[in-house]
Design an enzyme around this catalytic site. Structure first.
Site, PDB file in Angstrom:
ATOM      1  N   ALA A 297      -1.969   6.271   1.550  1.00 48.95           N
ATOM      2  CA  ALA A 297      -2.659   5.687   2.699  1.00 48.95           C
ATOM      3  C   ALA A 297      -2.806   6.711   3.825  1.00 48.95           C
ATOM      4  O   ALA A 297      -3.891   6.868   4.389  1.00 48.95           O
ATOM      5  CB  ALA A 297      -1.904   4.453   3.184  1.00 48.95           C
TER       6      ALA A 297
ATOM      7  N   VAL B  86       0.858  -1.180   0.000  1.00 46.00           N
ATOM      8  CA  VAL B  86       0.000   0.000   0.000  1.00 46.00           C
ATOM      9  C   VAL B  86       0.898   1.234   0.000  1.00 46.00           C
ATOM     10  O   VAL B  86       1.799   1.347   0.831  1.00 46.00           O
ATOM     11  CB  VAL B  86      -0.895   0.000   1.260  1.00 46.00           C
ATOM     12  CG1 VAL B  86      -1.790   1.214   1.297  1.00 46.00           C
ATOM     13  CG2 VAL B  86      -1.712  -1.280   1.325  1.00 46.00           C
ATOM     14  N   CYS B  87       0.664   2.142  -0.927  1.00 48.67           N
ATOM     15  CA  CYS B  87       1.450   3.376  -0.979  1.00 48.67           C
ATOM     16  C   CYS B  87       1.257   4.153   0.315  1.00 48.67           C
ATOM     17  O   CYS B  87       0.128   4.517   0.675  1.00 48.67           O
ATOM     18  CB  CYS B  87       1.024   4.232  -2.164  1.00 48.67           C
ATOM     19  SG  CYS B  87       1.849   5.840  -2.198  1.00 48.67           S
ATOM     20  N   ILE B  88       2.338   4.387   1.024  1.00 48.14           N
ATOM     21  CA  ILE B  88       2.247   5.019   2.343  1.00 48.14           C
ATOM     22  C   ILE B  88       1.713   6.450   2.264  1.00 48.14           C
ATOM     23  O   ILE B  88       0.891   6.854   3.092  1.00 48.14           O
ATOM     24  CB  ILE B  88       3.597   4.953   3.093  1.00 48.14           C
ATOM     25  CG1 ILE B  88       3.407   5.379   4.552  1.00 48.14           C
ATOM     26  CG2 ILE B  88       4.675   5.745   2.380  1.00 48.14           C
ATOM     27  CD1 ILE B  88       4.580   5.054   5.436  1.00 48.14           C
TER      28      ILE B  88
END
Length: 130
Positions: free
Chosen positions: A81, A76-78
């Site tokens: 997110a 998940v792209c931080i």
């Protein structure tokens, strides 16, 4: 064939369901998935707090089950997110938030993971987005 799959749409979207079915079919066909990367609204798929209506598919739960059962790398792209309130315990503490909601089996990481997956894969397949 080795695939990297990027999902840009929320779990309740048709694009998310298409991406999941594509991923399932790829593995069933003997192909490899080097990484699943969730970006933009796709990060909501990793939230442990998604509650789908009883008369709808719970695509977020299906993604979590698929990643766990196939032992895949669900990234998940931080940045996306955090912007959307999807946090693991470390990020919740770091930003002073009361709770984490990243579902088990998912990993927060940067866009470098998408770049690396694209380099390792024969094809990068993207679903959703604008």
């Amino acid at each position: 064939m080795k695939f990297a799959i990027a999902l840009f749409s929320a779990p309740h979207s048709p694009a998310s369901r298409r991406a999941l079915r594509f991923a399932e079919a790829a593995l069933a066909g003997g192909h490899e998935i080097v990484r699943l990367f969730f970006y933009q609204d796709g990060v909501h798929s990793a939230s442990a707090n998604i509650v789908a209506p009883q008369d709808e598919l719970d695509t977020a739960a299906e993604w979590s089950h698929f990643i766990a059962s196939a032992q895949l790398d669900g990234v998940v792209c931080i940045a996306a997110a955090l912007r959307r309130g999807v946090l693991d315990a470390r990020e919740a503490e770091r930003h002073g938030r009361p709770a984490a909601n990243l579902a088990q089996g998912w990993e927060l990481s940067g866009l470098g993971q998408l770049h690396e997956a694209a380099q390792q894969a024969d094809r990068l397949i993207c679903f959703g987005g604008h």
